[in-house]
Design an enzyme around this catalytic site. Structure first.
Site, PDB file in Angstrom:
ATOM      1  N   ASP A   1      -8.743  -5.071  -6.091  1.00 30.02           N
ATOM      2  CA  ASP A   1      -8.353  -3.941  -5.243  1.00 30.02           C
ATOM      3  C   ASP A   1      -8.874  -2.660  -5.877  1.00 30.02           C
ATOM      4  O   ASP A   1      -8.419  -2.257  -6.950  1.00 30.02           O
ATOM      5  CB  ASP A   1      -6.829  -3.896  -5.113  1.00 30.02           C
ATOM      6  CG  ASP A   1      -6.356  -2.836  -4.119  1.00 30.02           C
ATOM      7  OD1 ASP A   1      -7.183  -2.038  -3.657  1.00 30.02           O
ATOM      8  OD2 ASP A   1      -5.147  -2.835  -3.827  1.00 30.02           O
TER       9      ASP A   1
ATOM     10  N   SER B   1       0.844  -1.181   0.000  1.00 31.77           N
ATOM     11  CA  SER B   1       0.000   0.000   0.000  1.00 31.77           C
ATOM     12  C   SER B   1       0.893   1.249   0.000  1.00 31.77           C
ATOM     13  O   SER B   1       1.690   1.415  -0.918  1.00 31.77           O
ATOM     14  CB  SER B   1      -0.965  -0.033   1.185  1.00 31.77           C
ATOM     15  OG  SER B   1      -2.006   0.898   1.025  1.00 31.77           O
TER      16      SER B   1
ATOM     17  N   HIS C   1      -7.278  -5.602  -1.701  1.00 33.51           N
ATOM     18  CA  HIS C   1      -6.096  -4.899  -1.202  1.00 33.51           C
ATOM     19  C   HIS C   1      -5.248  -5.819  -0.330  1.00 33.51           C
ATOM     20  O   HIS C   1      -4.090  -5.539  -0.063  1.00 33.51           O
ATOM     21  CB  HIS C   1      -6.543  -3.671  -0.402  1.00 33.51           C
ATOM     22  CG  HIS C   1      -5.490  -2.614  -0.259  1.00 33.51           C
ATOM     23  ND1 HIS C   1      -4.876  -2.009  -1.319  1.00 33.51           N
ATOM     24  CD2 HIS C   1      -4.945  -2.038   0.852  1.00 33.51           C
ATOM     25  CE1 HIS C   1      -4.000  -1.118  -0.888  1.00 33.51           C
ATOM     26  NE2 HIS C   1      -4.024  -1.114   0.423  1.00 33.51           N
TER      27      HIS C   1
END
Length: 714
Positions: free
Chosen positions: A644, A558, A676
């Site tokens: 995602d 991320s 994600h």
């Protein structure tokens, strides 16, 4: 942005990934030769959600087990005495029991369960006797019940279930029933990991202990979401003591307005009249997670600024609905995770990131004095007060997954707070004991602006300070999430250390636990001081005698994945290889691909077309990784989930394509069914195997992965 087969091929990958033939794609009860394999990681029991009985003598909790071969998980309920003795499994069923609570004075238990044999197999509310007998379904919702909360008098119940959101093609064109077209006119049409076709709303009704009836949707006819996706659950509901009203959390916005704002509020709903009162009107940030005392005092956590999702979480209280709002933590410079009332209502217990860990605190409601009541190199999560001076909680660390503990308040001096907690469950003790032990230390790294930065350093088994070790440099996501003593089932620090690496975890700028100024310094400045902090930590660790400075790999997910991409263009030979999961590669594309627009507006400073916005223009000029691909010079692996919607998988593909076109050794793994996070058991194991195969190839010259790559001329 926080962030989780052919037998012959699997065996070969296991050999490369773990250095042992014991990785078989099956659950294990003992670590093979002391090695922490991906199969071992997926064999731990995941302990969660302790609930203390009304008489304070028993603890109800859940243990989730992974079935690797079946590629699924299942959660069963257990009960034990308050001192940890007589642990007994209550359920052993095909599907998971969740949201379990004591009812009927502790004689029975209510929970959520899906019966596959039912005509309409959806999650319903069930009840059973405290010994696990007499299971009975008591609700009949058409769609899944995601959670529930029973009133103090046990005559009312709130259930969370979804309602249809927005328009389908068949609604507009009934003669096209097989069309799967999405007809979209506003923002927030997808969120994190789902296309927004349904939203959760609270339903309130009657409960007589045997049946749920007369359910009414509190938000009927609206498009408002409560609890709030993706994190919200029953903690966003709270009954008043008289059972005549309850509080729910809602951000009463839709579409573009929802995408731009974090302004949620606490709403008091009166059952008799159906009237709703906004208790936090005029408070512009997140207001969340209300907790109500026995006398009706309300506490909640609140952020100040609209659009800033990582703002300081303050503790607010009011003595009654509509009463004066008081900020108890105005003079305490840290962000709170969760709160709970003490039985005498003199204190609020809370957890908060603090100096690289998540300890437990209490604040005196009268004088606002804060004191730490439990700590050490471990993280606390959740608090259930029992009587005058006992709290039941869960504790985890880099060395151990979560187990249930009790904390006796005031029995230890400040210097001994690390021993204030007593372990109650031992779900994973046997498996943990079979894994070679690791050790952990703190390093205080001087930053370029004259401050000191805590960097956790986790050492491999049988650490020898006279040897040199390859290392993994860990970049945290968020970007404003703590590097504390967390236990992860994917980014697991112990498995990295057990694999023979020194793991380096800097508490760079932008992380909570070091004050609001430290936390805010990353906003609008992704390429600024936090990146200087990372490079300072890398330089500092390379000077340590036990670090092999030529074999340090940089990894993250991320925002951590973004950090990997940015550092790849600026590292000046600090790192030997890189690995990014779900990272942002193109900030301009990210602005228009993501869904929560408040996030990119606050963190990047604004839109790429806002040419007069100096902060935004600096972000797209200096902080955009794609602008520095010409400087990439080390191997890079990239992974992502194709579902995602937070950071589109196309970001990862761009990075892969750029590296390949530049002739950089690169490797990509895509997960079509993941979002994600990589959550499915077998995908999780593949992720771990690919992760170590890649790092071993570039950081361990004598590894099987390196030898195989050399033999294949790669």
């Amino acid at each position: 942005m926080k962030i989780f087969k052919p037998v012959i091929m699997a065996s070969a990958m296991a050999m490369m990934a773990t250095g042992t033939p014991a990785a078989t794609g099956q659950n294990v009860t003992k670590a093979p030769g002391g090695k922490f394999t991906p199969e071992v990681l997926n064999s731990f029991g995941r302990v969660s959600d302790p609930q203390v009985s009304p008489d304070g003598k028993r603890v109800l909790y859940g243990v989730t087990r992974i079935d690797i071969a079946a590629n699924k998980s299942n959660r069963d309920l257990w009960v034990m005495d308050i001192d940890g003795k007589n642990a007994t499994q209550l359920t052993n069923t095909p599907n998971s029991e969740s949201n379990a609570v004591w009812i009927d004075g502790g004689k029975r238990i209510a929970f959520v369960y899906k019966d596959d044999k039912a005509d309409k197999a959806v999650n319903q509310v069930w009840v059973m006797n405290a010994d696990g007998t007499g299971r009975q379904c008591v609700s009949s919702m058409k769609k899944d019940i995601e959670g529930f909360s029973i009133s103090p008098d046990e005559k009312k119940i709130i259930v969370i279930s979804t309602v249809k959101y927005d328009t389908r093609a068949v609604d507009v064109y009934p003669d096209m029933p097989k069309s799967d077209a999405r007809i979209i006119d506003d923002l927030m049409y997808r969120h994190w990991n789902e296309w927004v076709e349904e939203i959760p709303q609270p339903w309130v009704g009657d409960f007589d202990g045997m049946q749920v009836t007369n359910l009414k949707n509190v938000l009927e006819g609206t498009k408002f979401e409560s609890p709030m996706r993706p994190w919200g659950g029953v903690e966003q509901l709270a009954w008043m003591p008289d059972s005549k009203s309850f509080i729910y959390v809602c951000r009463k916005k839709v579409g573009k307005d929802y995408a731009l704002s974090t302004n949620s509020d606490l709403y008091l709903y009166d059952l008799a009249s159906g009237n709703t009162t906004n208790l936090t009107e005029g408070m512009m940030g997140y207001d969340n997670n209300p907790v109500v005392s026995r006398s009706g005092k309300i506490a909640w956590i609140s952020m100040e600024h609209d659009g800033y999702e990582a703002d300081k979480n303050r503790i607010f209280v009011m003595d009654k609905p509509g009463g004066t709002k008081v900020d108890l933590t105005a003079d305490w410079d840290y962000s709170v995770d969760a709160v709970a009332w003490s039985p005498d209502e003199k204190y609020l217990y809370f957890t908060a990131p603090y100096h690289g860990t998540i300890p437990m605190f209490r604040i005196n409601v009268a004088n606002k004095k804060v004191e730490q009541i439990a700590g050490g190199w471990q993280d606390y999560s959740g608090m259930i007060p029992v009587g005058k001076n006992l709290i039941v909680t869960t504790v985890q660390s880099y060395s151990s997954p979560a187990e249930i503990y009790s904390v006796k308040i005031g029995t230890k001096p400040a210097a001994q707070l690390s021993t204030a907690a007593t372990k109650l469950t031992a779900v994973n003790d046997e498996l943990l004991a079979s894994i070679d032990p690791i050790s952990c230390r703190q390093e205080w790294v001087p930053t370029t602006d004259g401050k000191q930065m805590l960097t956790w350093v986790v050492l491999p088994p049988n650490f020898d300070p006279n040897k040199k070790y390859p290392s993994i440099f860990f970049c945290e996501g968020g970007p404003q999430s703590p590097v504390s003593q967390f236990w992860s089932y994917r980014w697991n620090i112990r498995i990295m250390a057990n694999h023979g690496y020194v793991v380096i975890l800097p508490n760079r700028r932008g992380m909570p636990g070091w004050g609001t100024e430290w936390n805010a310094e990353i906003s609008g400045d992704y390429s600024g001081q936090n990146m200087k902090d990372y490079m300072a930590a890398a330089d500092y660790m390379k000077k340590q005698s036990y670090i092999d400075g030529d074999h340090m790999g940089c990894v993250g997910a991320s925002y951590g994945g973004y950090s990997v991409y940015w550092l790849a263009g600026h590292h000046n030979n600090r790192f030997a290889c890189f690995l990014s999961h779900a990272g942002i590669f193109d900030l301009r594309a990210q602005y228009l691909e993501t869904e929560e627009m408040w996030f990119v507006n606050w963190d990047l400073g604004g839109a790429p077309w806002d040419k007069d916005n100096a902060t935004a223009m600096r972000s797209y000029r200096e902080a955009d990784p794609k602008n520095f691909v010409q400087n990439w010079d080390k191997p890079i692996m990239v992974t992502t989930g194709e579902n995602d919607f937070r950071i589109s998988y196309t970001q990862t593909m761009q990075a892969f394509n750029a590296a390949r076109l530049r002739g950089i050794p690169t490797h990509m793994v895509l997960y079509p069914s993941e979002c994600h996070w990589v959550q499915r058991p077998q995908n999780s194991i593949v992720w771990q195997r690919e992760y170590f195969k890649w790092l071993d190839r570039w950081l361990m010259p004598d590894s099987e992965a390196a030898k195989q790559a050399a033999a294949q001329g790669k």
